[in-house]
Design an enzyme around this catalytic site. Structure first.
Site, PDB file in Angstrom:
ATOM      1  N   CYS A  13      -0.444 -13.653  -3.889  1.00 53.14           N
ATOM      2  CA  CYS A  13      -1.017 -12.845  -2.765  1.00 53.14           C
ATOM      3  C   CYS A  13      -1.733 -11.505  -3.209  1.00 53.14           C
ATOM      4  O   CYS A  13      -2.518 -11.577  -4.250  1.00 53.14           O
ATOM      5  CB  CYS A  13       0.498 -12.530  -2.109  1.00 53.14           C
ATOM      6  SG  CYS A  13       1.096 -10.879  -3.079  1.00 53.14           S
ATOM      7  N   ASP A  14      -2.093 -10.569  -2.307  1.00 54.02           N
ATOM      8  CA  ASP A  14      -3.213  -9.563  -2.420  1.00 54.02           C
ATOM      9  C   ASP A  14      -2.773  -8.910  -3.622  1.00 54.02           C
ATOM     10  O   ASP A  14      -3.786  -8.738  -4.525  1.00 54.02           O
ATOM     11  CB  ASP A  14      -3.245  -8.655  -1.244  1.00 54.02           C
ATOM     12  CG  ASP A  14      -4.570  -8.962  -0.188  1.00 54.02           C
ATOM     13  OD1 ASP A  14      -5.478  -9.831  -0.664  1.00 54.02           O
ATOM     14  OD2 ASP A  14      -4.382  -8.518   0.577  1.00 54.02           O
TER      15      ASP A  14
END
Length: 519
Positions: A430-431
């Protein structure tokens, strides 16, 4: 599963570019959140208006924010580009920017008429986010010029002096143009925020922030603008409303509660668990797919966000430091003294407004959604079909959301996860590589353990940290393009929601079959 994909549209490329930029900013800020929290605790307890004022310990607050935090960010940004060597050169360059900024401020204050308020220090957070990576990438390029050309025995001498000399050059760059640029930029942005506050227009920021969150574009706004400005304001007044513009968990939990009561099928069944994770765990990503199912629901998020900001403006709600993750627990721990009522009310009201608006939208389309669900037996797919019909055209994002697959073969809407590659290392990405990916990794890890499969590792990383060691990468569908760009040789699986996805069972079946075949 294949790894081929159709060419991305211009809009998709732009979105991915903004996401990648935001992720890089997030990668510099997120690892240093503990330092920001520590600074917030010092501020809360020991400054003059703190809980337990202590003049001696309060002397830590100023140097902490002016030197330690920017230099930590610079080191992190530099090391992301060029390991420790890049981090060291980035710190040297940022120190030049800090000194240059202080000189500019001192020279300006010297020209002020007697009695006029002097300009305060400009904390070089944006400067660190510029100079850390810039110094590292230029150092990396310079090293490549003489790589393999240094006489044996002189490698350490060249490496040490080249980094020192280039650090000196970049410090001068930081001292003059970067310090001038960042001081001017911070002044401009600060004036813009002050104007929004004076004109009572700060709630309008939700029109940008709430849609940006749903499409994973919020990091560029939050870490690139709001956090530096909020820290600058907090260093002077002890708190800032800007920390609440993006972190407020109210709109997200309001949307999920609306699905809990008025949603259909799988969306309704999964919403209560998602609400608990979003509100108390601070993982906002879990509500994004629900908004994407019916994009008009973004209106409900905007209404809730604006309500929260308005409440904090009227009642003085503010945080001492960034709340990360965006959990109600983190928000309350960072709430400024005397602002608890305002902050709690802002969360409650923003959740209530989002809930009411989303409930109206869901109820208004309930009959159509039920009819679509009856014909497809797929609530998520039905909602996506309805959304595409309302838009009058198909959408890559919604099409990916329907199938949950990172790639599609011949437009068939998704296929089972099939690969000849042996899967031993599964990575959730994810980010920031912390919140939602850690949750997803935990879920799949338990499934694999229950299946009795050994020799398969399941970890979580930031997308920017993905490397060739990953055999299978799992991402949320909005982030799959970036993950595929990082690791083109890996198998990519896209899911709607890290909390619970049918694709996990496919992955477990895949590794189980491979394990039985090889045993």
């Amino acid at each position: 599963m294949t790894t081929a994909s159709s060419p991305a549209s211009t809009g998709s490329k732009a979105r991915v570019g903004v996401q990648r930029f935001g992720t890089f900013l997030s990668g510099m800020i997120m690892p240093n959140i503990p330092a920001l929290i520590a600074w917030g605790i010092f501020t809360a307890f020991f400054i003059e208006v703190g809980w337990t004022p202590n003049a001696d310990l309060a002397t830590i607050v100023g140097p902490f924010i002016h030197y330690a935090l920017p230099l930590l960010i610079a080191y992190t940004g530099g090391s992301m580009v060029y390991n420790v060597r890049g981090g060291v050169v980035g710190v040297i360059a940022t120190m030049g920017a800090i000194a240059g900024s202080d000189l500019l401020v001192a020279n300006f204050n010297a020209t002020l008429p007697e009695g006029e308020s002097p300009l305060g220090q400009v904390h070089m957070f944006i400067g660190a986010m510029i100079l850390g990576p810039l110094a590292a990438v230029t150092m990396k390029w310079l090293d490549s010029l003489w790589d393999g050309k240094i006489r044996a025995g002189f490698e350490m001498l060249v490496n040490m002096f080249s980094a020192g000399i280039w650090g000196f050059v970049m410090a001068v760059v930081g001292f003059y143009p970067i310090a001038w640029l960042v001081n001017g930029l911070m002044q401009t942005l600060g004036n813009a925020v002050s104007w929004l506050v004076e004109m009572n227009l700060l709630p309008l920021t939700s029109i940008i922030i709430e849609p940006a969150k749903v499409f994973f574009l919020n990091n560029a706004i939050n870490h690139g603008v709001l956090t530096p400005l909020g820290i600058a304001e907090a260093s002077e007044s002890g708190s800032s409303i800007l920390f609440l513009l993006e972190a407020n968990p109210g709109p997200g939990v309001g949307l999920l509660l609306a699905f809990t009561f008025f949603g259909l099928g799988a969306a309704r069944a999964s919403a209560p668990g998602a609400a608990i994770i979003q509100f108390f765990g601070g993982i906002h990503e879990v509500y994004f797919p629900y908004a994407l199912m019916k994009p008009v629901l973004i209106v409900a998020l905007i209404a809730g966000g604006m309500t929260g900001v308005t409440t904090n403006m009227l009642l003085g709600g503010a945080l001492r430091a960034p709340a990360a993750p965006g959990s109600i627990i983190a928000v309350l721990l960072q709430t400024a003294t005397g602002a608890y009522f305002a902050v709690i009310l802002s969360v409650v009201l923003s959740a209530a407004v989002t809930f009411l608006v989303a409930a109206v939208i869901l109820r208004a389309s309930r009959k159509r959604d039920l009819a679509a669900m009856a014909s497809t037996d797929d609530a998520f797919g039905a909602a996506i079909t309805q959304t595409e019909a309302a838009k009058g055209k198909s959408s890559d994002a919604l099409r990916n959301l329907r199938g949950g697959a990172a790639t599609q073969a011949d437009g068939d809407g998704g296929a089972a996860t099939v690969t000849e590659r042996e899967i031993t290392n599964i990575v959730f990405a994810c980010d920031a590589g912390m919140g939602s990916s850690a949750m997803g990794a935990s879920v799949l890890r338990n499934k694999i353990k229950k299946a009795g499969v050994e020799g398969v590792t399941v970890t979580n990383k930031a997308i920017a940290a993905l490397d060739a060691s990953a055999d299978l990468v799992i991402t949320q569908n909005q982030l799959t393009d970036r993950a595929r760009h990082q690791t083109p040789d890996a198998v990519h699986v896209s899911v709607d929601n890290f909390m619970n996805s049918p694709r996990y069972d496919e992955v477990v079946e895949l590794v189980q079959n491979q394990h039985e075949k090889n045993s």
